[in-house]
Structure formats: structure tokens, C-alpha cells
Design an enzyme around this catalytic site. Structure first.
Site, PDB file in Angstrom:
ATOM      1  N   GLY A  17      38.641  35.028  44.693  1.00  0.00           N
ATOM      2  CA  GLY A  17      37.977  35.981  43.805  1.00  0.00           C
ATOM      3  C   GLY A  17      38.413  35.778  42.368  1.00  0.00           C
ATOM      4  O   GLY A  17      39.321  34.994  42.073  1.00  0.00           O
ATOM      5  N   LEU A  18      37.739  36.475  41.461  1.00  0.00           N
ATOM      6  CA  LEU A  18      38.024  36.362  40.031  1.00  0.00           C
ATOM      7  C   LEU A  18      39.451  36.785  39.702  1.00  0.00           C
ATOM      8  O   LEU A  18      40.062  37.563  40.443  1.00  0.00           O
ATOM      9  CB  LEU A  18      37.065  37.272  39.239  1.00  0.00           C
ATOM     10  CG  LEU A  18      35.570  36.953  39.296  1.00  0.00           C
ATOM     11  CD1 LEU A  18      34.792  38.041  38.549  1.00  0.00           C
ATOM     12  CD2 LEU A  18      35.294  35.574  38.699  1.00  0.00           C
ATOM     13  N   ALA A  21      40.593  40.542  40.129  1.00  0.00           N
ATOM     14  CA  ALA A  21      39.827  41.206  41.193  1.00  0.00           C
ATOM     15  C   ALA A  21      40.742  41.976  42.143  1.00  0.00           C
ATOM     16  O   ALA A  21      40.279  42.883  42.840  1.00  0.00           O
ATOM     17  CB  ALA A  21      38.995  40.190  41.974  1.00  0.00           C
ATOM     18  N   GLY A  22      42.030  41.593  42.165  1.00  0.00           N
ATOM     19  CA  GLY A  22      42.966  42.324  43.026  1.00  0.00           C
ATOM     20  C   GLY A  22      43.546  41.493  44.164  1.00  0.00           C
ATOM     21  O   GLY A  22      44.150  42.049  45.086  1.00  0.00           O
ATOM     22  N   THR A  24      46.178  39.484  44.355  1.00  0.00           N
ATOM     23  CA  THR A  24      47.626  39.602  44.521  1.00  0.00           C
ATOM     24  C   THR A  24      48.007  41.010  44.972  1.00  0.00           C
ATOM     25  O   THR A  24      48.838  41.190  45.872  1.00  0.00           O
ATOM     26  CB  THR A  24      48.352  39.242  43.208  1.00  0.00           C
ATOM     27  OG1 THR A  24      47.972  37.910  42.842  1.00  0.00           O
ATOM     28  CG2 THR A  24      49.847  39.311  43.351  1.00  0.00           C
ATOM     29  N   SER A  91      40.142  29.891  43.513  1.00  0.00           N
ATOM     30  CA  SER A  91      39.353  28.921  44.313  1.00  0.00           C
ATOM     31  C   SER A  91      37.863  29.134  44.114  1.00  0.00           C
ATOM     32  O   SER A  91      37.161  29.556  45.019  1.00  0.00           O
ATOM     33  CB  SER A  91      39.727  28.999  45.806  1.00  0.00           C
ATOM     34  OG  SER A  91      39.858  30.307  46.287  1.00  0.00           O
TER      35      SER A  91
END
Lengths: 191, 191
Positions: A17-18, A21-22, A24, A91
Site C-alpha cells: 500500500g501507499l 496507508a498504515g 507498519t 511494493s
């Protein structure tokens, strides 16, 4: 269970994800739970990987893909040896993620950490969006570089619509559903 | 034992030495024996690593060291998850090998695969010495690039003085002595 010993099946939980985006945030909550419930856990996050596997790579499509494939190679080795592997990596390209999926097989679990670009940019945890929007960072995923969302991830999390704890709970449920973790009921029945 | 399950302790068996010294030959015999006696075995040899972890690296000291440290990073992750890891890599510089040793700790077992340069050059398995001596390969370990032998390896094999089977037997004995493999006697006593 003693470190270095286990009887469980390995898997790779791949958070894509961007930036912002959360990935981690959610993966850290998942990690804590996995450490209680799986004998072997390894985290391959962006920083660890950039330092130990991919120093010198840049942000061209080719370098990004090389980075993803290297993480995938290490995740595969760990997974087939029974480790629960958590990967957090933007990714951005579908093709590279799908190559990793093919390489790891059924034990690859793709989690799309999804939030609208504006939400990610507003959070701007690392101050990177500001730099990207001002042009200081020339190729930034979501701003000036593409992000290709997964077509059929095992799980999609909308982190603008649910709290991190709820997202993490859904990941754990998915792992139970897929048979990688025992449900509480199964656990008590077995012990 | 089923793949992906194990109860054994992991270790990294690190074969270092000149091209042609016999690292691959000995390690392949050791690998066969380990697959019978250890639940999880992984081989990180030069080709696998060049393809999956170190594409783009050259043969400067810095690049060689980066390559060795990357192999060491992956070997560490596997070792601490109970895997028997076999590494075959020229790994010419002592400092880099010692960094890996420090990183992996007691479970790092360095095997110096030793043979005189003339013997290696005469074997010339891959035809590389010929190219190195003619100058076609400009930086070749042992010819035009240094090899620093280990000061205190766990084991040193003189492959010009003993057959590969005998060398492999000594590696297995060392693993038994260090407690990573059961001796035949222990095995039958336990079962």
C-alpha cells in the site's frame, strides 16, 4: 515455545500500500499477536531490507522490483521453514508482487492496506508527501510514480474507515480462517 | 520429518576458500547427509545468491563484502529459526566473515576449505584460472586479488590431502561434537 523450535506452518503476510496507508501500524499490532501464537516470527520491513539487502538500489521501476523480489526470496526461504513472515513494503507493481506470490505459493497472503491518497498525504507520518508534492522527491508512489492495487488480495483493509486494532483483528481472523493459527476454541479443545 | 517442522537447533556452516578449493564438492556431500539428519536444510551457494540477492554487484572489495554480509543476513534469519544453513562462498576478506560470525554468534561454524593455489589452478573446474592468469579476468581471488585465510576456523580441510568424502565426514563429526547432530549412538539410545 523455545526459540528456534516450532511445529507450525510458515506463511508470508505481505502488506502492500501507499506510504502512510498504515502498513507498519497495522503490522506491528499483528506482530505482537503472532509472537504469542506462533513459534517463529520474522519481520522484513522497509528499513531492515534497505540496509541489509538493497543498499544502493534507487526508485526506478527496475530497482523497486528488484527490491520486492529480494524480499520475496528471503520470505520464501523463511516461509518454507515454518516461519511466520511479516513484510511491509509499498511494493507498487502488481507484476513483481505476483511473481513473489507464484514463488511462495499458497502460503503467500497479500494484504492490501488501502486508504485514499488524500488521507495518506494528510497523515504524512514521515513528512514525505510534503516533499513529494513540492517536487523535492521526484518519484514518489501515488504522487509522481504509479501504485497498482492488487486485483485479488486475500484481504483489503480500509484504514480510513476502521481503527488499526480492528484492521489487525481482521488479519488475525484471516490467518485463523486459512488454518495458520488456531482459534481460541481450537486451542482450548486441544489443551 | 515433515517439511516446515523441526525441533533442532539451527546453525550456519560457512565454507570459505579459493575457487577450485572444493567448497561445492564437499558441501554437496555434507548437504546429502544433513538432509537425512536435520529437519530443515537450506543451501546458499554463489549462484543462488548472485541471482537473488546480489545482482549488479561486482568484484571490488566493497562489493565482495556487501555480498558476504547479505548472505550472512539471510543465513542469520534462517539459523535463528532452526535451519541448517550451508553457505559456499569464496568470502575472501576476514573482516566481513568476522562480522557475520559476530552477527550469528555461536551457531556460526567456519570451515576453511584449503588447498594450495597451484592445485586449485590445476583443477580449474570452471576454466577461470586460465582466464585470470591470461589477464582476461582482472581481479581474481588468489591470482590478482587477495584471499585472507581464517585465523581460527572451527575446521580446516586440506582437500589436496584427503578425499571429498573424508572432508565431509570431518564436517559431520564436527557438527556432532558441537551438539548440532546426534551421533549414531545417541540416536539409537533416544529411539
Amino acid at each position: 515455545m523455545e526459540s528456534g523450535t516450532k511445529l507450525e506452518r510458515g506463511f508470508t503476510l505481505w502488506f502492500t500500500g501507499l506510504s502512510g496507508a498504515g502498513k507498519t501500524t497495522v503490522s506491528e499490532i499483528v506482530e505482537k499477536e503472532l509472537r504469542k501464537r506462533h513459534g517463529s516470527v520474522e519481520v522484513l520491513d522497509g528499513d531492515i531490507v534497505r540496509t541489509n539487502l538493497s543498499k544502493g538500489l534507487g526508485f526506478s521501476r527496475e530497482d523497486r522490483d528488484t527490491n520486492v523480489l529480494r524480499i520475496g526470496f528471503v520470505a520464501k526461504l523463511l516461509t518454507r521453514n515454518g516461519v511466520a513472515v511479516i513484510v511491509s513494503a509499498i511494493s507498487p507493481y502488481k507484476e513483481a508482487r505476483d511473481m513473489v506470490r507464484q514463488d511462495i505459493g499458497d502460503d503467500f497472503i497479500e494484504v492490501f492496506v488501502d486508504a485514499p491518497l488524500e488521507v495518506c498525504a494528510e497523515r504524512d507520518v514521515k513528512g514525505l508527501y510534503k516533499k513529494a508534492l513540492s517536487g523535492e522527491i521526484p518519484t514518489f508512489t501515488g504522487v509522481s510514480d504509479p501504485y497498482e492495487p492488487p486485483a485479488a488480495p486475500e484481504l483489503a483493509l480500509r484504514t480510513d474507515e476502521e481503527e488499526p486494532e480492528e484492521s489487525a483483528r481482521r488479519v488475525i481472523s484471516k490467518l485463523e480462517e486459512l488454518g495458520y493459527l488456531q482459534t481460541a476454541e481450537e486451542y482450548y479443545r486441544a489443551s
